[in-house]
Design a protein around this motif. Sequence first.
Motif, PDB file in Angstrom:
ATOM      1  N   VAL A   5     -29.565  43.423 -10.635  1.00  0.00           N
ATOM      2  CA  VAL A   5     -29.897  42.003 -10.486  1.00  0.00           C
ATOM      3  C   VAL A   5     -28.764  41.332  -9.711  1.00  0.00           C
ATOM      4  N   HIS A   6     -28.947  41.161  -8.435  1.00  0.00           N
ATOM      5  CA  HIS A   6     -27.922  40.548  -7.583  1.00  0.00           C
ATOM      6  C   HIS A   6     -28.114  39.026  -7.641  1.00  0.00           C
ATOM      7  N   VAL A   7     -27.591  38.422  -8.709  1.00  0.00           N
ATOM      8  CA  VAL A   7     -27.857  37.002  -8.931  1.00  0.00           C
ATOM      9  C   VAL A   7     -27.225  36.106  -7.869  1.00  0.00           C
ATOM     10  N   LEU A   8     -26.146  36.556  -7.219  1.00  0.00           N
ATOM     11  CA  LEU A   8     -25.551  35.739  -6.161  1.00  0.00           C
ATOM     12  C   LEU A   8     -26.519  35.641  -4.980  1.00  0.00           C
ATOM     13  N   LEU A   9     -27.169  36.750  -4.659  1.00  0.00           N
ATOM     14  CA  LEU A   9     -28.179  36.745  -3.608  1.00  0.00           C
ATOM     15  C   LEU A   9     -29.398  35.932  -4.040  1.00  0.00           C
ATOM     16  N   GLU A  10     -29.801  36.085  -5.287  1.00  0.00           N
ATOM     17  CA  GLU A  10     -30.964  35.353  -5.799  1.00  0.00           C
ATOM     18  C   GLU A  10     -30.726  33.841  -5.750  1.00  0.00           C
ATOM     19  N   HIS A  11     -29.538  33.424  -6.114  1.00  0.00           N
ATOM     20  CA  HIS A  11     -29.207  31.995  -6.137  1.00  0.00           C
ATOM     21  C   HIS A  11     -29.467  31.335  -4.791  1.00  0.00           C
ATOM     22  N   SER A  12     -29.086  32.023  -3.708  1.00  0.00           N
ATOM     23  CA  SER A  12     -29.143  31.380  -2.401  1.00  0.00           C
ATOM     24  C   SER A  12     -30.325  31.820  -1.544  1.00  0.00           C
ATOM     25  N   ASN A  13     -31.216  32.657  -2.102  1.00  0.00           N
ATOM     26  CA  ASN A  13     -32.347  33.132  -1.291  1.00  0.00           C
ATOM     27  C   ASN A  13     -33.678  33.122  -2.040  1.00  0.00           C
ATOM     28  N   ARG A  14     -33.720  32.430  -3.164  1.00  0.00           N
ATOM     29  CA  ARG A  14     -34.944  32.410  -3.958  1.00  0.00           C
ATOM     30  C   ARG A  14     -36.117  31.817  -3.176  1.00  0.00           C
ATOM     31  N   GLY A  15     -37.254  32.443  -3.335  1.00  0.00           N
ATOM     32  CA  GLY A  15     -38.485  31.899  -2.787  1.00  0.00           C
ATOM     33  C   GLY A  15     -38.706  32.089  -1.303  1.00  0.00           C
ATOM     34  N   LYS A  16     -37.831  32.821  -0.628  1.00  0.00           N
ATOM     35  CA  LYS A  16     -37.954  32.954   0.831  1.00  0.00           C
ATOM     36  C   LYS A  16     -38.778  34.194   1.218  1.00  0.00           C
ATOM     37  N   ARG A  17     -39.131  34.240   2.494  1.00  0.00           N
ATOM     38  CA  ARG A  17     -39.742  35.426   3.077  1.00  0.00           C
ATOM     39  C   ARG A  17     -38.760  36.038   4.073  1.00  0.00           C
ATOM     40  N   SER A  18     -38.658  37.360   4.065  1.00  0.00           N
ATOM     41  CA  SER A  18     -37.632  38.050   4.859  1.00  0.00           C
ATOM     42  C   SER A  18     -38.238  38.836   6.012  1.00  0.00           C
ATOM     43  N   LEU A  19     -37.561  38.722   7.173  1.00  0.00           N
ATOM     44  CA  LEU A  19     -37.902  39.508   8.354  1.00  0.00           C
ATOM     45  C   LEU A  19     -36.614  40.047   8.963  1.00  0.00           C
ATOM     46  N   GLY A  20     -36.497  41.371   9.059  1.00  0.00           N
ATOM     47  CA  GLY A  20     -35.360  41.985   9.752  1.00  0.00           C
ATOM     48  C   GLY A  20     -35.621  41.994  11.245  1.00  0.00           C
ATOM     49  N   LEU A  21     -34.708  41.369  12.020  1.00  0.00           N
ATOM     50  CA  LEU A  21     -34.969  41.166  13.446  1.00  0.00           C
ATOM     51  C   LEU A  21     -33.688  41.340  14.256  1.00  0.00           C
ATOM     52  N   ASP A  22     -33.791  42.049  15.365  1.00  0.00           N
ATOM     53  CA  ASP A  22     -32.638  42.264  16.253  1.00  0.00           C
ATOM     54  C   ASP A  22     -32.550  41.104  17.247  1.00  0.00           C
ATOM     55  N   LEU A  23     -31.649  40.188  16.987  1.00  0.00           N
ATOM     56  CA  LEU A  23     -31.505  39.021  17.858  1.00  0.00           C
ATOM     57  C   LEU A  23     -30.664  39.299  19.094  1.00  0.00           C
ATOM     58  N   THR A  24     -30.139  40.507  19.199  1.00  0.00           N
ATOM     59  CA  THR A  24     -29.387  40.841  20.415  1.00  0.00           C
ATOM     60  C   THR A  24     -30.319  41.340  21.518  1.00  0.00           C
ATOM     61  N   SER A  25     -31.577  41.548  21.199  1.00  0.00           N
ATOM     62  CA  SER A  25     -32.536  42.050  22.185  1.00  0.00           C
ATOM     63  C   SER A  25     -33.452  40.928  22.666  1.00  0.00           C
ATOM     64  N   ASP A  26     -33.931  41.056  23.887  1.00  0.00           N
ATOM     65  CA  ASP A  26     -34.873  40.071  24.428  1.00  0.00           C
ATOM     66  C   ASP A  26     -36.149  40.031  23.603  1.00  0.00           C
ATOM     67  N   ALA A  27     -36.630  41.210  23.193  1.00  0.00           N
ATOM     68  CA  ALA A  27     -37.866  41.260  22.412  1.00  0.00           C
ATOM     69  C   ALA A  27     -37.684  40.595  21.056  1.00  0.00           C
ATOM     70  N   GLY A  28     -36.485  40.781  20.451  1.00  0.00           N
ATOM     71  CA  GLY A  28     -36.214  40.137  19.171  1.00  0.00           C
ATOM     72  C   GLY A  28     -36.157  38.631  19.294  1.00  0.00           C
ATOM     73  N   ARG A  29     -35.511  38.165  20.333  1.00  0.00           N
ATOM     74  CA  ARG A  29     -35.442  36.715  20.538  1.00  0.00           C
ATOM     75  C   ARG A  29     -36.821  36.143  20.848  1.00  0.00           C
ATOM     76  N   ASP A  30     -37.651  36.932  21.532  1.00  0.00           N
ATOM     77  CA  ASP A  30     -39.000  36.458  21.824  1.00  0.00           C
ATOM     78  C   ASP A  30     -39.772  36.221  20.533  1.00  0.00           C
ATOM     79  N   VAL A  31     -39.603  37.108  19.568  1.00  0.00           N
ATOM     80  CA  VAL A  31     -40.230  36.909  18.252  1.00  0.00           C
ATOM     81  C   VAL A  31     -39.663  35.654  17.592  1.00  0.00           C
ATOM     82  N   LEU A  32     -38.330  35.499  17.651  1.00  0.00           N
ATOM     83  CA  LEU A  32     -37.698  34.316  17.046  1.00  0.00           C
ATOM     84  C   LEU A  32     -38.243  33.037  17.677  1.00  0.00           C
ATOM     85  N   TYR A  33     -38.354  33.012  18.995  1.00  0.00           N
ATOM     86  CA  TYR A  33     -38.837  31.810  19.672  1.00  0.00           C
ATOM     87  C   TYR A  33     -40.296  31.509  19.293  1.00  0.00           C
TER      88      TYR A  33
END
Length: 405
Positions: free
Chosen positions: A60-88
């Motif tokens: 139970v990583h409560v420090l992570l839970e405290h600051s990330n509760r209720g969110k949706r997660s996406l792992g994305l490479d922002l150093t790539s053009d394709a990753g930034r295209d998804v972000l945009y």
Amino acid sequence: MTAVMQGVRILEVAEHTFVPAASALLSDWGADVIKIEHVERGDAMRALASSGVAVVPKDVHVLLEHSNRGKRSLGLDLTSDAGRDVLYKLAATCDVFLTNKLPSVRTKLHVDVEDIRAHNPNIIYVRGTGQGERGPDADRGSYDSLAFWARAGVAVGVMRPEYGHVPVPPGPGFGDSIGAMTIAGGIMGALFHRERTGEATEVDVSLMATGMWAMGQALALSLLLDIPWTPPPVDAPRSNPLTGNYQTRDGRWLSFTCLQAGRYWPPMCEVIGRPELATDPRFADHAALMANSREAIAILETTFAQHPLAEWRERLASFIGQWTVVQDTLEAAADPQAVANGYVQDCTTAAGIPFRLPAAPVQYDGRPSPAGRAPLFNEHGDEILAELGLDTDAVLDLKIRGVVA
């Protein structure tokens, strides 16, 4: 509970606690928060093994839970053009873009305000920084123990010469959590302004500014008197015997802040079983009590030390003055007031393990906001990409190329 942020969509590119905890609060209040994480390791907080004072349990990583509760997660490479295209593409669907990346990193990743607004001119752009967006240290990273605690005057505010060291913050993420509440308020104000005027603003909150605001009255006095703020010595005389802390027989502490000493002295005399002191010439009115405070304090110190805390709780239950017991974190969580107001919420991890978190400190319609759980790394990746209209083949191609997790 009224989900006042329902319908608001937030895109977060941030790590650790300060900035992510802000969107965690907004998630508690109904916002849809999409958390962009490093494509391989995720948020650096996921790998944190110790808070500095305690080991973080793996299940139970409560420090992570405290600051990330209720969110949706996406792992994305922002150093790539394709990753930034998804972000945009995601930014085009969102109301708020929230980040704690340094100016140089934002430029390198092409996620600065101009980059994001090129794809959504109406988005509110929010930056959380250590020392502020301008000045010689704008591009220097920091933590709450530095910018909020040490640099803004908070540490000196609790420092005493007899300590022989600089006091550490009272808990992990202390300044971060206060700063997060500040960011959340800034975002809500910006959303209100956009609703009224149609103007999308930029929002800046720093740990240093938050710390200086927290020390605001002391800082203002310092500036007025041109004297650095330091706390009074432990043995400094108190003019009011009904402000301060008194130790009980079992080593616990009672804290009093009865500013109208003359009003509360007679009922205090009843509480301690010394009614004759109410008419004692030394303490008969406010002026006399102030003039003879040392003697009154000595009487209270001796009397409170004669009985344990449990007995003083009973005696003080009907006392009309302002007082409390000095409590630890477990006692605060079990405090009848905390329980009655829902200040601690029951949660479960993604694996179904139960734990508890402090509730968001603002309540709507008389009920606490239920706290969600933090997402697993990239838990919602396919879901988020599908919402952008990407089909299975397109998503698979992005995964093969390492653009998404």
